[in-house]
Design an enzyme around this catalytic site. Structure first.
Site, PDB file in Angstrom:
ATOM      1  N   ASP A   9       0.788  -1.234   0.000  1.00 35.56           N
ATOM      2  CA  ASP A   9       0.000   0.000   0.000  1.00 35.56           C
ATOM      3  C   ASP A   9       0.830   1.301   0.000  1.00 35.56           C
ATOM      4  OD1 ASP A   9      -1.298  -2.292   1.026  1.00 35.56           O
ATOM      5  OD2 ASP A   9      -2.892  -1.080   1.900  1.00 35.56           O
ATOM      6  N   GLU A  38      -3.986   1.786  -2.996  1.00 33.72           N
ATOM      7  CA  GLU A  38      -5.277   2.190  -2.416  1.00 33.72           C
ATOM      8  C   GLU A  38      -5.188   3.431  -1.522  1.00 33.72           C
ATOM      9  OE1 GLU A  38      -7.371   0.342   0.578  1.00 33.72           O
ATOM     10  OE2 GLU A  38      -5.684   0.314   1.950  1.00 33.72           O
ATOM     11  N   ASN A  66      -9.952  -1.504   0.279  1.00 35.92           N
ATOM     12  CA  ASN A  66     -11.191  -0.945   0.816  1.00 35.92           C
ATOM     13  C   ASN A  66     -11.321   0.552   0.541  1.00 35.92           C
ATOM     14  OD1 ASN A  66      -8.988  -0.933   2.773  1.00 35.92           O
ATOM     15  ND2 ASN A  66     -10.423   0.091   4.141  1.00 35.92           N
ATOM     16  N   HIS A  67     -10.212   1.213   0.183  1.00 38.73           N
ATOM     17  CA  HIS A  67     -10.270   2.638  -0.171  1.00 38.73           C
ATOM     18  C   HIS A  67     -10.366   2.857  -1.685  1.00 38.73           C
ATOM     19  CE1 HIS A  67      -9.804   3.901   3.914  1.00 38.73           C
ATOM     20  NE2 HIS A  67      -8.630   3.324   4.047  1.00 38.73           N
ATOM     21  N   HIS A 154      -6.604  -8.221   0.306  1.00 40.74           N
ATOM     22  CA  HIS A 154      -6.640  -7.016   1.124  1.00 40.74           C
ATOM     23  C   HIS A 154      -7.567  -7.266   2.307  1.00 40.74           C
ATOM     24  CE1 HIS A 154      -5.630  -2.752   1.333  1.00 40.74           C
ATOM     25  NE2 HIS A 154      -6.823  -2.581   1.870  1.00 40.74           N
TER      26      HIS A 154
HETATM   27 FE   LIG Z   1      -3.936   0.430   2.946  1.00 42.18          FE
HETATM   28 FE   LIG Z   2      -6.937  -0.972   3.230  1.00 43.01          FE
END
Ligand SMILES: [Fe+2]
Ligand SMILES: [Fe+2]
Length: 269
Positions: A9, A38, A66-67, A154
């Site tokens: 990330d 992300e 998730n982002h 993730h």
């Molecule tokens: Fe992250």
């Molecule tokens: Fe995340």
């Protein structure tokens, strides 16, 4: 054999900076580079500046998490598949979800051209509700044209990550976790030939709490009230994993860590 480098990330300006300065030095050691982006836009989502920077630094594919939808640029970037090889999480319930959850590439290697499919998946333990990632992989793996398969899982919980890796052992080349931003020391190849590490770790500010300036999270923990979080800056770390892949099996895996200002002791192998 595909020499794959996966970078965890990328977080905000510090993460984008170290990706730009350090990733080019790793290009000669890899045939294909996947970067989880992300958190590239200030910690939340992927913007055009982040995507352009990653491609310039050497990324061949960008995954999310998730982002995925936090920055509006991503919707536009996903429409230009030729320029922006983005893979968003596979297991959303909405059939109209923009973008793709997996993508196949023809990778140039020392031996010729080899097919590689990159998948991004979301976990469900301590995360927002999404479709079953295990069933999503079963459905995807019914295809016979994927070549070697790399999975960026993730997820928050180590148990779910181990569960996915064991479930897919022998069916994909690698399951590497993201999302916690902290690299784990469980780097290995499972009995069936699938490479695994529960979390690759992140690429972002070294003096931080998973990317944020420590002040906000500490205030929240201490006072039990919400506080403003801001992305930390200063020296950055870059965490990733090298995986060597032959015919959808891993033949090698090494953890990689680089910290700005600690060049002499930054690399683990
Ligand atoms: Fe992250
Ligand atoms: Fe995340």
């Amino acid at each position: 054999m595909i020499r794959l480098l996966f970078v965890g990330d990328v977080f905000a300006a510090a993460g984008r900076r170290v990706l730009g300065t350090h990733l080019p030095s790793l290009r000669s050691k890899s045939d294909f580079i996947v970067v989880n982006m992300e958190n590239a836009a200030g910690g939340f989502g992927l913007h055009r500046e982040g995507a352009d920077g990653a491609l310039k630094a050497g990324a061949h594919c960008m995954t999310l998490g998730n982002h995925a939808w936090h920055h509006k640029d991503v919707y536009v970037l996903m429409q230009d598949e030729g320029t922006y090889p983005i893979v968003r999480p596979l297991n959303y319930s909405d059939p109209g979800t923009p973008g793709v959850g997996w993508r196949s590439f023809d990778v140039k290697t020392a031996q010729g051209t080899e097919r590689l499919t990159v998948v991004n998946l979301l976990g469900r333990v301590f995360m927002e509700a999404v479709d079953n990632p295990f069933r999503a992989m079963d459905t995807l793996l019914e295809r016979d044209d994927l070549g070697s398969v790399f999975v960026d899982f993730h997820a928050e919980a180590t148990s779910e990550k181990q569960g996915m890796a064991r479930y897919l052992d022998g069916r994909v080349a690698a399951v590497i976790g993201t999302h916690t931003h902290v690299p784990t020391a469980d780097t290995r190849i499972l009995p069936g030939g699938t490479a695994f590490q529960a979390d690759a770790g992140f690429t972002g500010p070294f003096e931080s709490i998973i990317g944020s300036d420590p002040h906000g999270p500490i205030e929240r923990f201490v006072t039990e009230r919400p506080h403003r979080y801001g992305a930390a800056d200063g020296p950055a770390e870059l965490n990733g994993v090298f995986v060597q892949i032959e015919s959808n099996r891993a033949v090698g895996i090494e953890r990689y860590r680089y910290v700005e200002g600690q060049e002499s002791g930054g690399q683990l192998s």
